[in-house]
Design an enzyme around this catalytic site. Structure first.
Site, PDB file in Angstrom:
ATOM      1  N   TYR A  87     -13.261  -1.504   0.076  1.00  0.00           N
ATOM      2  CA  TYR A  87     -12.086  -2.242   0.544  1.00  0.00           C
ATOM      3  C   TYR A  87     -12.489  -3.321   1.543  1.00  0.00           C
ATOM      4  O   TYR A  87     -12.045  -4.475   1.451  1.00  0.00           O
ATOM      5  CB  TYR A  87     -11.092  -1.275   1.185  1.00  0.00           C
ATOM      6  CG  TYR A  87      -9.874  -1.946   1.772  1.00  0.00           C
ATOM      7  CD1 TYR A  87      -8.905  -2.514   0.954  1.00  0.00           C
ATOM      8  CD2 TYR A  87      -9.682  -2.023   3.159  1.00  0.00           C
ATOM      9  CE1 TYR A  87      -7.774  -3.135   1.495  1.00  0.00           C
ATOM     10  CE2 TYR A  87      -8.566  -2.628   3.703  1.00  0.00           C
ATOM     11  CZ  TYR A  87      -7.620  -3.193   2.861  1.00  0.00           C
ATOM     12  OH  TYR A  87      -6.511  -3.815   3.404  1.00  0.00           O
ATOM     13  N   ILE A 115       4.835  -6.062   2.721  1.00  0.00           N
ATOM     14  CA  ILE A 115       4.936  -7.360   3.379  1.00  0.00           C
ATOM     15  C   ILE A 115       5.195  -8.481   2.372  1.00  0.00           C
ATOM     16  O   ILE A 115       5.779  -9.509   2.723  1.00  0.00           O
ATOM     17  CB  ILE A 115       3.691  -7.663   4.231  1.00  0.00           C
ATOM     18  CG1 ILE A 115       2.433  -7.769   3.385  1.00  0.00           C
ATOM     19  CG2 ILE A 115       3.514  -6.617   5.317  1.00  0.00           C
ATOM     20  CD1 ILE A 115       1.216  -8.197   4.179  1.00  0.00           C
ATOM     21  N   GLY A 116       4.776  -8.296   1.133  1.00  0.00           N
ATOM     22  CA  GLY A 116       5.070  -9.297   0.117  1.00  0.00           C
ATOM     23  C   GLY A 116       6.555  -9.415  -0.142  1.00  0.00           C
ATOM     24  O   GLY A 116       7.102 -10.515  -0.275  1.00  0.00           O
ATOM     25  N   SER A 167      -7.496  -8.690   5.949  1.00  0.00           N
ATOM     26  CA  SER A 167      -7.311  -7.484   6.754  1.00  0.00           C
ATOM     27  C   SER A 167      -8.329  -7.484   7.883  1.00  0.00           C
ATOM     28  O   SER A 167      -9.440  -8.005   7.733  1.00  0.00           O
ATOM     29  CB  SER A 167      -7.513  -6.238   5.886  1.00  0.00           C
ATOM     30  OG  SER A 167      -7.627  -5.068   6.673  1.00  0.00           O
ATOM     31  N   ALA A 191       5.056  -8.928  -4.759  1.00  0.00           N
ATOM     32  CA  ALA A 191       6.237  -9.114  -3.916  1.00  0.00           C
ATOM     33  C   ALA A 191       7.315  -8.067  -4.135  1.00  0.00           C
ATOM     34  O   ALA A 191       8.425  -8.226  -3.629  1.00  0.00           O
ATOM     35  CB  ALA A 191       6.820 -10.511  -4.167  1.00  0.00           C
ATOM     36  N   ASN A 192       7.010  -7.004  -4.844  1.00  0.00           N
ATOM     37  CA  ASN A 192       8.035  -5.985  -5.070  1.00  0.00           C
ATOM     38  C   ASN A 192       8.113  -4.960  -3.941  1.00  0.00           C
ATOM     39  O   ASN A 192       9.026  -4.139  -3.910  1.00  0.00           O
ATOM     40  CB  ASN A 192       7.793  -5.253  -6.394  1.00  0.00           C
ATOM     41  CG  ASN A 192       6.444  -4.578  -6.445  1.00  0.00           C
ATOM     42  OD1 ASN A 192       5.440  -5.235  -6.658  1.00  0.00           O
ATOM     43  ND2 ASN A 192       6.399  -3.265  -6.232  1.00  0.00           N
TER      44      ASN A 192
END
Length: 300
Positions: free
Chosen positions: A164, A26-27, A138, A22-23
């Site tokens: 990925y 989108i987080g 994704s 969250a730093n």
């Protein structure tokens, strides 16, 4: 079609939320929006200094705790240090198309971080979760295939994008099987998933110094067509607070789900394969040493 906006997030006073990674990106946007609506928001981040910098720009009850999803010892330490109920867990953190890298436990970095780290975290915290688990996937999952013979790219030449795509497909299979298991034991917890479309975040930051034609093309496409990280966070927030069924998958409503307002979207055939989802769950338990902790509740 939905008209969901952050203005529709209900009051969250008294609720506790954990957002991984969250730093930034989108987080960070999601954490900021949830804290602004009164939630106690915990930023679960690998770098506490960066987390503190992000928290300084948020209003409300926000704290920072260290969590390195690429290290199962760190995941266990985070869970062991947690007390009290959790209303919402947002499995947001991720890495995208890095050079060949291994986690602390020897897993391919994307599979180990994007899937196995969140798999372990969710199951370790699940006895304390009482609301919802949202996992950020994704649209790249559509190119994914779960290669059970070589999940961690130990036998094949490493290819960053297929790795990925496998990890993002794993996110959706995890959500589906978690939803099935929660339903089976009669848990009120919902498991949902979301994807941001093409959003301008720092996931591709490691490409800044790579001037290959492919990476220059990716950077150009992102700069030209991507929506903002604020818009990219909308499907995550929709999956977190909207009245949608467990197992739902949210994404943008625009062309190719690249941008736009959030709505419920489809997923690939591979992401709907229940047998593969169950097998992946079993393998994930073996790799992490973490199992589904809930049992069926007696009928009253």
């Amino acid at each position: 079609m939905t008209t969901f906006t952050t203005a529709q997030i209900p009051a969250l006073t008294g609720r506790t939320v954990i957002v991984t990674g969250a730093n930034s990106g989108i987080g960070r946007v999601a954490a900021t929006a949830l804290a602004a609506r009164g939630a106690r928001v915990v930023l679960a981040v690998r770098d506490p200094a960066k987390g503190a910098a992000a928290a300084a720009g948020m209003t409300g009850d926000v704290e920072v705790r260290r969590l390195d999803l690429a290290d199962l010892a760190s995941v266990r330490a985070f869970a062991e240090g947690w007390t009290g109920p959790i209303d919402l867990l947002v499995n947001n953190a991720g890495v995208m198309i890095p050079p060949p890298t291994r986690t602390a436990d020897g897993f391919e970095l994307q599979f180990g971080t994007n899937h196995l780290g969140h798999f372990a975290l969710t199951n370790l915290l699940l006895p304390q979760i009482r609301g919802r688990v949202v996992t950020v996937a994704s649209s790249a999952h559509r190119a994914g295939k779960i290669d059970f013979a070589d999940l961690n790219w130990e036998r094949r030449p490493y290819r960053a994008f297929p790795a990925y795509a496998q990890s993002k497909l794993a996110n959706l299979l995890f959500t589906a099987e978690l939803h099935r298991r929660l339903t089976e034991v009669g848990s009120p917890v919902r498991a949902t998933a979301a994807h941001p479309g093409l959003a301008a975040t720092n996931l591709l930051g490691h490409l800044d110094g790579d001037r290959s034609w492919w990476n220059r093309l990716q950077t150009a496409l992102v700069n030209r067509f991507a929506q903002s990280d604020a818009d990219g966070a909308s499907p995550t927030l929709y999956a977190a607070v909207a009245d949608i069924p467990g197992g739902s998958y949210a994404g943008p409503d625009g062309l190719f789900e690249g941008r736009g307002a959030p709505k419920l979207v489809g997923r690939s055939r591979n992401a709907r394969d229940g047998a593969v989802a169950r097998r992946l769950w079993t393998v994930s338990e073996e790799l992490t040493g973490v199992t589904f902790p809930l049992t069926a509740q007696p009928v009253r």
